[in-house]
Design an enzyme around this catalytic site. Structure first.
Site, PDB file in Angstrom:
ATOM      1  N   HIS A  14      54.130  45.801  42.727  1.00 18.11           N
ATOM      2  CA  HIS A  14      53.100  45.419  41.729  1.00 18.11           C
ATOM      3  C   HIS A  14      51.742  45.545  42.421  1.00 18.11           C
ATOM      4  CE1 HIS A  14      51.559  42.586  38.385  1.00 18.11           C
ATOM      5  NE2 HIS A  14      50.500  42.970  39.083  1.00 18.11           N
ATOM      6  N   HIS A  16      47.414  46.846  41.966  1.00 18.50           N
ATOM      7  CA  HIS A  16      46.259  47.347  41.212  1.00 18.50           C
ATOM      8  C   HIS A  16      45.439  48.246  42.132  1.00 18.50           C
ATOM      9  CE1 HIS A  16      46.862  44.511  37.868  1.00 18.50           C
ATOM     10  NE2 HIS A  16      47.331  43.735  38.820  1.00 18.50           N
ATOM     11  N   LEU A  17      45.303  49.503  41.758  1.00 14.08           N
ATOM     12  CA  LEU A  17      44.528  50.447  42.576  1.00 14.08           C
ATOM     13  C   LEU A  17      43.180  50.784  41.962  1.00 14.08           C
ATOM     14  CD1 LEU A  17      47.130  53.067  43.901  1.00 14.08           C
ATOM     15  CD2 LEU A  17      45.891  51.324  45.210  1.00 14.08           C
ATOM     16  N   LYS A 100      54.690  48.148  31.272  1.00  9.50           N
ATOM     17  CA  LYS A 100      54.122  46.829  31.560  1.00  9.50           C
ATOM     18  C   LYS A 100      53.740  46.099  30.288  1.00  9.50           C
ATOM     19  CE  LYS A 100      52.404  43.443  33.846  1.00  9.50           C
ATOM     20  NZ  LYS A 100      51.812  43.201  35.144  1.00  9.50           N
ATOM     21  N   HIS A 137      53.957  40.467  32.444  1.00  9.35           N
ATOM     22  CA  HIS A 137      52.987  39.440  32.829  1.00  9.35           C
ATOM     23  C   HIS A 137      53.389  38.204  32.030  1.00  9.35           C
ATOM     24  CE1 HIS A 137      49.012  37.946  34.277  1.00  9.35           C
ATOM     25  NE2 HIS A 137      49.328  37.052  33.354  1.00  9.35           N
ATOM     26  N   HIS A 175      54.972  38.644  39.498  1.00  8.83           N
ATOM     27  CA  HIS A 175      54.173  37.603  40.162  1.00  8.83           C
ATOM     28  C   HIS A 175      54.517  36.196  39.696  1.00  8.83           C
ATOM     29  CE1 HIS A 175      51.913  38.288  36.533  1.00  8.83           C
ATOM     30  NE2 HIS A 175      51.211  39.279  36.982  1.00  8.83           N
ATOM     31  N   LEU A 220      45.517  35.329  38.448  1.00  7.96           N
ATOM     32  CA  LEU A 220      46.427  34.994  37.352  1.00  7.96           C
ATOM     33  C   LEU A 220      47.787  35.624  37.603  1.00  7.96           C
ATOM     34  CD1 LEU A 220      43.968  35.330  34.349  1.00  7.96           C
ATOM     35  CD2 LEU A 220      45.046  33.233  35.193  1.00  7.96           C
ATOM     36  N   ASP A 248      50.498  42.245  43.905  1.00  7.83           N
ATOM     37  CA  ASP A 248      49.455  42.004  42.897  1.00  7.83           C
ATOM     38  C   ASP A 248      48.079  42.055  43.545  1.00  7.83           C
ATOM     39  OD1 ASP A 248      48.348  41.594  40.419  1.00  7.83           O
ATOM     40  OD2 ASP A 248      48.722  39.430  40.389  1.00  7.83           O
ATOM     41  N   HIS A 252      38.456  43.023  43.252  1.00  2.00           N
ATOM     42  CA  HIS A 252      37.235  42.886  42.444  1.00  2.00           C
ATOM     43  C   HIS A 252      36.094  42.731  43.442  1.00  2.00           C
ATOM     44  CE1 HIS A 252      39.174  42.131  38.523  1.00  2.00           C
ATOM     45  NE2 HIS A 252      40.056  41.413  39.191  1.00  2.00           N
TER      46      HIS A 252
END
Ligand code: NCD
Ligand code: ZN
Length: 343
Positions: A14, A16-17, A100, A137, A175, A220, A248, A252
């Protein structure tokens, strides 16, 4: 003599790229250690069609640094308009590894998520038929549900009914943050797995809220009470094949984290393997690290374990506070502990 610990090269189930400059800045932190990762589709706009996934995969491959060997495992973002035929074709050609599910409004960039679960029943039916896993999620977004209860309520109101309606659907609870989720996974040994992040093994809700608010620990699903963290630790370090690593890692910029309404997400890609080695060693379970990071995930997804290896060296590891990106600095997750293993 220097102590080492060698494991099969890990995968991240899991991740995020992001895209563009941020993708190019954060991808090397993952590809230096991880052979494969399940790539989250919550871009703006989201990755909803096979064509979107193909184009995003190509952008990721173009960003892999020379000398790194990395395979992105693509996902589609489930919407009420997802076309089962487009999805099945993407699966058949090996383009996507999962779909997802974001309940609408649950997290970063989830506005296109599902509001009425009856509307996606035909897609879920197709996924069950072709063996394409659903990554969830697992949080409800109803205003009357306390944010710390969102995961437990999701299991009762959404997940369990979906699994009863589609018993052949393979589901990953993503997650997980509660003992409730650990117990649900343990009570169901067919077609069910769960990812656990690095940061949820380290922090509880006090880390976010006690002694001043710490936006860099806000993600989250939000971290819960200590008893839940301990349940996650026990599950991750147990070797139980239903639990595997999904970091996860969610970059940011500090500018977007440190706002009156800051973004959710912890960026753990650079130091995840050092932190996990420390956590597993603290719990007397270093021998189970490989199961969690490198074996249980491939087994669930029906993929071979990586033949390459990663060697951890027992040497104190230090990491910078930030990763600098063209969009601005991104704070690297601070585990607030000495890390005795260098990856
Ligand atoms: C993720 C993100 O930033 O995309 N944030 C997070 O807190 N985990 C979205 C998600 O996985 O919920
Ligand atoms: Zn995520």
């Amino acid at each position: 003599m220097t102590q080492t610990h060698t494991i099969a090269r890990p995968d991240d189930w899991h991740l995020h790229l992001r895209d563009g400059d941020m993708l190019r800045a954060v991808l090397p932190a993952t590809s230096q250690h991880f052979a494969r990762a399940i790539i989250m589709p919550n871009l703006v706009p989201p990755v909803v069609t096979a064509a979107d996934a193909r184009a995003y995969r190509d952008r990721i491959m173009a960003a892999v640094p020379a000398g790194h060997d990395f395979t992105p495992l693509m996902t589609l973002y489930l919407t009420e308009d997802t076309d089962p035929a487009d999805m099945a074709a993407a699966h058949a050609e090996g383009l996507i590894s999962a779909v997802k599910l974001y309940p609408a409004g649950a997290t970063t960039n989830s506005a296109s998520g599902v509001s009425n679960f009856d509307n996606v029943a035909p897609v879920l039916e197709k996924m069950a038929e072709i063996g394409l896993p659903l990554c969830t999620h697992g949080e409800v977004t109803d205003a009357d549900v306390d944010i710390f209860d969102r995961e437990a309520v999701f299991i009762d109101r959404i997940l369990d009914p979906i699994r009863r309606k589609h018993p052949d659907l393979r589901v990953v609870m993503e997650h997980i943050t509660t003992a409730n989720a650990v117990d649900y996974v343990k009570a169901n040994d067919k077609n069910l797995g769960a990812t656990i992040t690095t940061h949820h093994l380290v922090i509880n809700r006090n880390h976010i809220l006690a002694g001043g608010i710490k936006p860099h620990y806000y993600c989250l699903p939000v971290a819960k009470r200590e008893e839940h963290r301990l349940a996650l630790r026990a599950a991750a370090t147990s070797g139980d094949a239903r639990f595997f690593l999904g970091t996860d890692s969610a970059p940011h910029t500090d500018e977007n984290k440190l706002l009156p309404c800051g973004c959710a997400g912890c960026f753990t890609a650079p130091n995840t393997m050092s932190i996990l080695a420390e956590v597993f060693e603290q719990d007397g379970a270093l021998d189970q690290l490989e199961a969690f990071t490198s074996r249980n995930g491939p087994a669930f997804y029906g993929l071979p374990v990586n033949t390459e290896t990663l060697t951890l060296v027992r040497e104190e590891a230090t990491y910078p506070a930030h990763l600098d990106t063209p969009e601005g600095p991104v704070t690297i997750f601070d585990p607030q502990m000495t890390l005795n293993w260098t990856a």
